[in-house]
Scaffold this active site. Structure first.
Site, mmCIF file in Angstrom:
data_model
loop_
_atom_site.group_PDB
_atom_site.id
_atom_site.type_symbol
_atom_site.label_atom_id
_atom_site.label_comp_id
_atom_site.label_asym_id
_atom_site.label_seq_id
_atom_site.Cartn_x
_atom_site.Cartn_y
_atom_site.Cartn_z
ATOM 1 N N GLN A 90 0.880 -1.171 0.000
ATOM 2 C CA GLN A 90 0.000 0.000 0.000
ATOM 3 C C GLN A 90 0.912 1.214 0.000
ATOM 4 O O GLN A 90 1.412 1.640 1.040
ATOM 5 C CB GLN A 90 -0.926 0.020 1.215
ATOM 6 C CG GLN A 90 -1.747 1.289 1.358
ATOM 7 C CD GLN A 90 -2.524 1.646 0.088
ATOM 8 O OE1 GLN A 90 -3.092 0.779 -0.566
ATOM 9 N NE2 GLN A 90 -2.534 2.917 -0.262
ATOM 10 N N GLN A 121 0.344 4.425 -1.269
ATOM 11 C CA GLN A 121 -0.196 5.771 -1.064
ATOM 12 C C GLN A 121 -0.404 6.040 0.424
ATOM 13 O O GLN A 121 -0.844 5.155 1.137
ATOM 14 C CB GLN A 121 -1.536 5.909 -1.790
ATOM 15 C CG GLN A 121 -1.985 7.336 -1.919
ATOM 16 C CD GLN A 121 -3.169 7.478 -2.870
ATOM 17 O OE1 GLN A 121 -3.903 6.528 -3.097
ATOM 18 N NE2 GLN A 121 -3.353 8.646 -3.442
ATOM 19 N N GLY A 179 -10.866 0.625 1.216
ATOM 20 C CA GLY A 179 -11.863 0.028 0.341
ATOM 21 C C GLY A 179 -11.269 -0.346 -0.996
ATOM 22 O O GLY A 179 -11.526 -1.405 -1.541
ATOM 23 N N GLY A 180 -10.475 0.563 -1.533
ATOM 24 C CA GLY A 180 -9.852 0.305 -2.815
ATOM 25 C C GLY A 180 -8.639 1.188 -2.999
ATOM 26 O O GLY A 180 -8.487 2.214 -2.338
ATOM 27 N N MET A 181 -7.766 0.780 -3.884
ATOM 28 C CA MET A 181 -6.590 1.566 -4.231
ATOM 29 C C MET A 181 -6.411 1.489 -5.734
ATOM 30 O O MET A 181 -6.368 0.406 -6.311
ATOM 31 C CB MET A 181 -5.356 1.051 -3.498
ATOM 32 C CG MET A 181 -4.079 1.808 -3.827
ATOM 33 S SD MET A 181 -4.191 3.560 -3.394
ATOM 34 C CE MET A 181 -3.201 4.274 -4.699
ATOM 35 N N GLU A 182 -6.276 2.665 -6.357
ATOM 36 C CA GLU A 182 -6.377 2.789 -7.808
ATOM 37 C C GLU A 182 -5.122 2.440 -8.567
ATOM 38 O O GLU A 182 -4.854 3.013 -9.636
ATOM 39 C CB GLU A 182 -6.799 4.224 -8.156
ATOM 40 C CG GLU A 182 -5.763 5.297 -7.818
ATOM 41 C CD GLU A 182 -5.939 5.927 -6.446
ATOM 42 O OE1 GLU A 182 -5.513 7.079 -6.267
ATOM 43 O OE2 GLU A 182 -6.491 5.261 -5.554
ATOM 44 N N ASN A 183 -4.324 1.518 -8.103
ATOM 45 C CA ASN A 183 -3.100 1.162 -8.814
ATOM 46 C C ASN A 183 -3.404 0.891 -10.284
ATOM 47 O O ASN A 183 -4.276 0.081 -10.602
ATOM 48 C CB ASN A 183 -2.473 -0.082 -8.185
ATOM 49 C CG ASN A 183 -2.242 0.093 -6.698
ATOM 50 O OD1 ASN A 183 -1.662 1.074 -6.253
ATOM 51 N ND2 ASN A 183 -2.705 -0.861 -5.915
ATOM 52 N N HIS A 203 -15.442 4.114 -8.698
ATOM 53 C CA HIS A 203 -14.504 5.120 -8.192
ATOM 54 C C HIS A 203 -13.068 4.778 -8.591
ATOM 55 O O HIS A 203 -12.340 5.634 -9.101
ATOM 56 C CB HIS A 203 -14.622 5.202 -6.675
ATOM 57 C CG HIS A 203 -13.815 6.293 -6.062
ATOM 58 N ND1 HIS A 203 -14.315 7.549 -5.802
ATOM 59 C CD2 HIS A 203 -12.511 6.332 -5.671
ATOM 60 C CE1 HIS A 203 -13.374 8.311 -5.280
ATOM 61 N NE2 HIS A 203 -12.270 7.585 -5.194
ATOM 62 N N GLU A 204 -12.672 3.524 -8.360
ATOM 63 C CA GLU A 204 -11.294 3.147 -8.681
ATOM 64 C C GLU A 204 -11.041 3.242 -10.180
ATOM 65 O O GLU A 204 -9.970 3.670 -10.622
ATOM 66 C CB GLU A 204 -10.987 1.739 -8.171
ATOM 67 C CG GLU A 204 -11.218 1.529 -6.683
ATOM 68 C CD GLU A 204 -10.578 2.589 -5.815
ATOM 69 O OE1 GLU A 204 -9.513 3.116 -6.177
ATOM 70 O OE2 GLU A 204 -11.159 2.904 -4.759
ATOM 71 N N HIS A 240 -10.472 6.793 -11.377
ATOM 72 C CA HIS A 240 -9.119 7.290 -11.138
ATOM 73 C C HIS A 240 -8.209 7.095 -12.354
ATOM 74 O O HIS A 240 -7.163 7.747 -12.442
ATOM 75 C CB HIS A 240 -8.501 6.590 -9.931
ATOM 76 C CG HIS A 240 -8.724 7.308 -8.642
ATOM 77 N ND1 HIS A 240 -8.254 8.581 -8.418
ATOM 78 C CD2 HIS A 240 -9.345 6.927 -7.504
ATOM 79 C CE1 HIS A 240 -8.578 8.955 -7.191
ATOM 80 N NE2 HIS A 240 -9.253 7.983 -6.616
ATOM 81 N N GLU A 300 -9.397 13.208 -5.697
ATOM 82 C CA GLU A 300 -10.553 12.551 -5.100
ATOM 83 C C GLU A 300 -11.883 13.223 -5.421
ATOM 84 O O GLU A 300 -12.897 12.542 -5.603
ATOM 85 C CB GLU A 300 -10.361 12.453 -3.582
ATOM 86 C CG GLU A 300 -9.150 11.644 -3.176
ATOM 87 C CD GLU A 300 -9.153 10.223 -3.735
ATOM 88 O OE1 GLU A 300 -10.205 9.756 -4.221
ATOM 89 O OE2 GLU A 300 -8.094 9.584 -3.705
ATOM 90 N N ASP A 343 -0.242 19.547 10.206
ATOM 91 C CA ASP A 343 -1.003 18.682 11.102
ATOM 92 C C ASP A 343 -2.358 18.444 10.464
ATOM 93 O O ASP A 343 -3.314 19.177 10.690
ATOM 94 C CB ASP A 343 -1.157 19.345 12.468
ATOM 95 C CG ASP A 343 -1.759 18.381 13.482
ATOM 96 O OD1 ASP A 343 -1.939 17.204 13.128
ATOM 97 O OD2 ASP A 343 -2.044 18.815 14.612
ATOM 98 N N TYR A 362 -13.255 14.600 -1.089
ATOM 99 C CA TYR A 362 -14.128 13.769 -1.909
ATOM 100 C C TYR A 362 -15.443 14.476 -2.214
ATOM 101 O O TYR A 362 -15.807 14.661 -3.386
ATOM 102 C CB TYR A 362 -14.424 12.457 -1.179
ATOM 103 C CG TYR A 362 -13.230 11.566 -0.980
ATOM 104 C CD1 TYR A 362 -13.026 10.461 -1.802
ATOM 105 C CD2 TYR A 362 -12.311 11.811 0.031
ATOM 106 C CE1 TYR A 362 -11.931 9.628 -1.621
ATOM 107 C CE2 TYR A 362 -11.212 10.988 0.219
ATOM 108 C CZ TYR A 362 -11.022 9.892 -0.614
ATOM 109 O OH TYR A 362 -9.938 9.086 -0.429
ATOM 110 N N ARG A 404 -10.233 -3.331 7.625
ATOM 111 C CA ARG A 404 -10.489 -2.132 6.839
ATOM 112 C C ARG A 404 -10.807 -0.972 7.785
ATOM 113 O O ARG A 404 -11.791 -0.980 8.519
ATOM 114 C CB ARG A 404 -11.653 -2.388 5.895
ATOM 115 C CG ARG A 404 -11.993 -1.251 4.980
ATOM 116 C CD ARG A 404 -13.133 -1.681 4.063
ATOM 117 N NE ARG A 404 -13.709 -0.545 3.364
ATOM 118 C CZ ARG A 404 -14.850 -0.603 2.702
ATOM 119 N NH1 ARG A 404 -15.531 -1.735 2.662
ATOM 120 N NH2 ARG A 404 -15.318 0.475 2.091
ATOM 121 N N LYS A 437 -11.947 2.107 7.695
ATOM 122 C CA LYS A 437 -13.208 2.825 7.667
ATOM 123 C C LYS A 437 -14.325 2.045 8.353
ATOM 124 O O LYS A 437 -15.199 2.624 8.994
ATOM 125 C CB LYS A 437 -13.561 3.146 6.228
ATOM 126 C CG LYS A 437 -14.948 3.674 6.017
ATOM 127 C CD LYS A 437 -15.832 2.583 5.456
ATOM 128 C CE LYS A 437 -17.253 3.127 5.300
ATOM 129 N NZ LYS A 437 -18.110 2.142 4.624
#
Length: 649
Positions: A174, A176, A303-307, A330-331, A334, A353, A409, A417, A591, A593
């Site tokens: 992961q 990002q 949930g997902g990663m847009e690789n 969504h993915e 991207h 996003e 910070d 989003y 996960r 979230k």
């Protein structure tokens, strides 16, 4: 990165984790790297990277890696083809985190490789360690031999028992936002895009995949080669290894997953090829050749990663009715907004996003109807309205005005989003859908394979929207959306009759009537159930919760979106009958979230804190390092322990 329209995310003026609404923790309170300017005046300064990309840039990366499950280690070399931009520059500065550097060599003009001096600085909590390589001859290629640490923040190593099949180990990355540096020494900033090749060896019974040209027909033999011909930023570099098989969906799409999961996933995501077609009709050609999805174990923190070419997907969206496949939309989106046109720094995260969330809604509307898209949008905007007022002014803004000191910070929120998508909906309403679609398509073409900032977007919109269609939107309105806190009065509103009906049914019960009949609720989708539970009071009596449970079996639900909302309510209300199911859920799913709201509720009381600590002790081996850091921080804060650092993005 995103999980679905129903989830939370990070603010646009903060460091985002990526496309998932269950976004990663912010980058924390790290100071900018030593020697960097204190005010960001352009897109050319990334406070989250040591790299001096204005002097020299990586153009191509060649990886030679070996996957060692016993040592929980990737080892090998990274060879960089460089473009020297500053004629006076003789150093290559790379970002690293917890890497062991074994050797650095450079290629001379005669083709001979020679040792180069280097210095690996001490570790900074958020940024990691700066690797400075002396290159007096300005080598066109430099090679770093290294290996990762077992605790690399960007990798998770799972034992066979933690996988679906239970027979083979599993590893996935992961990267990002700034975790790529924990498994490859890189200029870990979205301002640098590079092509890459990789040669990866592994145990023979393990399939290895990367964010590259994975061959659906590849033989599982422990020896794999990859090529990514399109230039990508470092956060899109990805790798996974495990017991993985392929199931096709269309000519250019399919699913990789463990054998027990692959058919269910392919059935759930069967509309993927249609999604690609719809998005191409709207916004131009898909430029990445294939779009495959890798369904990861439940410990995946997002949930997902847009690789690119291989989106990473949580199994928690596979619920059997396609009600959560907006995550796939969504993915996929991207591939245009984020992967193709990228934010210059994470302080402009809405460009990834917000634009993606807007495109996602358009895909959902095209395939599943306006009613479905409107329900998801209403849920997202309600969540934004509920939380935005508790944020600082900076966190409520989509971006930071040029010349203003960026907040380090960072706060997590749904601003990037949902306020970002709302902004684009505002533009669509003012200019008209046909005109705005044409603008967005031209925008993707114009900035393809580039990183831009918010100022660049405004300038492009001024020239190609405001000037082209005068009198519809002012520059002041654009700047209000981007730079001011809150939700502008110009924000367009939508309603959902189906969610209104849910509100009526909920109110009738709370006012002393009967619960909605199953003849009604049997037709409810995930979106309606989420809205029903979200609209319940902060606490209920145990009798009320028991009645809900008897009618709808919330406790033990297989739907993570419902569980995410039901279990915190149960905890706050003292509904101990749910504790066993809560513990099982928190131990099964990693996960962020889905589980963090329940941990947040648990630690609010001594009894709950004790349960949270007990569950965490058992769940820890199966959690991703990012999830572990988040849960540890929540527990430590509840105990008044300030020694636990905030999780790094």
């Amino acid at each position: 990165m995103r999980s679905s329209i129903l989830t939370l995310c990070l603010a646009g003026a903060t460091v985002l984790a990526g496309c998932s609404r269950d976004a990663a923790p912010p980058a924390g309170t790290a100071p900018a790297p030593e020697g960097t300017p204190t005010v960001q005046t352009s897109a050319h300064f990334d406070q989250h990277s040591y790299a001096e990309s204005g002097k020299v840039r990586i153009k191509d990366l060649a990886l030679e890696l070996a996957v060692d499950f016993d040592k929980k280690q990737l080892g090998g070399s990274a060879t960089y083809t460089l473009e020297w931009l500053d004629p006076q520059a003789t150093q290559l500065i790379l970002d690293t985190r917890d890497l062991t550097i074994e050797k650095v060599v450079g290629e001379r003009e005669d083709g001979k490789w020679v040792d180069l001096a280097y210095d690996l600085a001490g570790a900074q909590p958020t940024l990691g360690s700066k690797l400075t390589i002396e290159a007096p001859e300005r080598s066109q290629r430099i090679r770093v031999t290294y290996h990762t640490a077992p605790e690399a923040s960007g990798l998770q190593w799972l034992t066979p028992a933690m996988t679906e099949g239970g027979e083979q180990p599993f590893m996935f990355s992961q990267s990002q936002q700034i975790h790529a540096r924990s498994w490859v020494p890189l200029q870990d900033t979205p301002q640098v895009r590079f092509t890459y090749t990789a040669h990866v060896t592994s145990p023979e019974d393990v399939m290895v995949l990367m964010s590259a040209d994975n061959d659906p027909q590849a033989e599982r033999d422990g020896d794999y080669s990859f090529k990514m011909p399109q230039p990508i930023p470092s956060y899109l570099l990805a790798i996974a290894a495990g017991d993985l098989v392929f199931e096709p969906i269309g000519e250019r799409s399919g699913v990789w997953a463990e054998p027990a999961m692959v058919e269910k996933a392919a059935e759930e995501f069967a509309d993927t090829e249609k999604m690609i077609d719809v998005t191409e009709q709207l916004y131009g050609p898909y430029r990445w050749e294939r779009y495959d999805m890798l369904v990861l174990p439940p410990s995946f923190p997002y949930g997902g990663m847009e690789n690119p070419r291989l989106s990473f997907i949580t199994p928690t969206v596979i619920v059997g009715d396609k009600s959560l496949v907006s995550l796939i939309a969504h993915e996929l989106a991207h591939s245009w907004s984020g992967n193709l046109v990228t934010f210059a720094t994470a302080n402009h995260g809405w460009l990834n996003e917000g634009v993606t969330s807007y495109v996602e809604a358009r895909i959902v509307e095209a395939l599943y109807g306006k009613e479905r898209a409107d329900m998801e949008t209403v849920i997202a905007r309600n969540a934004l309205r509920e939380t935005i007022g508790d944020m600082s002014d900076a966190a409520q803004s989509l971006a930071i005005r040029p010349g203003v000191q960026p907040a380090v910070d960072a706060e997590g929120s749904e601003v990037a989003y949902d306020k970002g998508a709302w902004f684009l909906s505002f533009l669509e309403q003012r200019f008209g859908r046909t005109e705005f679609d044409a603008f967005l398509r031209e925008y993707f073409d114009h900035f393809a394979f580039q990183g831009i900032d918010s100022k660049t977007f405004i300038e492009y919109a001024e020239e190609n929207l405001l000037a082209k269609y005068p009198g519809k939107v002012t520059v002041a309105e654009l700047e209000q959306w981007l730079y001011e806190p809150g939700i502008p009065e110009s924000a367009p509103e939508i309603t959902s009759p189906r969610l209104d009906a849910v509100d009526t049914a909920r109110k009738a019960w709370l006012d002393g009537g009967d619960l909605p009949a199953t003849s009604v609720t049997d037709a409810w989708t995930t979106q309606e159930w989420v809205h029903f539970v979200e609209g319940l009071p902060e606490t209920l009596s145990t009798e009320q919760l028991a009645a809900l449970d008897k009618a709808y079996a919330f406790t033990g639900t297989a739907n993570g979106e419902v569980a995410q909302r039901w279990y915190p309510l149960a905890v706050r209300s003292g509904y101990d009958e749910a504790n066993e199911a809560i513990a099982a859920f928190l131990k099964r799913v990693g996960r962020r979230k889905l589980i963090m709201p329940t941990y947040d509720a648990l630690v609010a009381t001594p009894e709950g804190l004790a349960l949270a600590e007990q569950v965490m002790a058992e769940a820890r081996p199966g959690y991703h390092p990012i999830t572990t850091a988040s849960v540890d921080a929540v527990i430590a804060k509840a105990k008044g322990d300030d020694t636990v650092a905030k999780p790094a993005d």
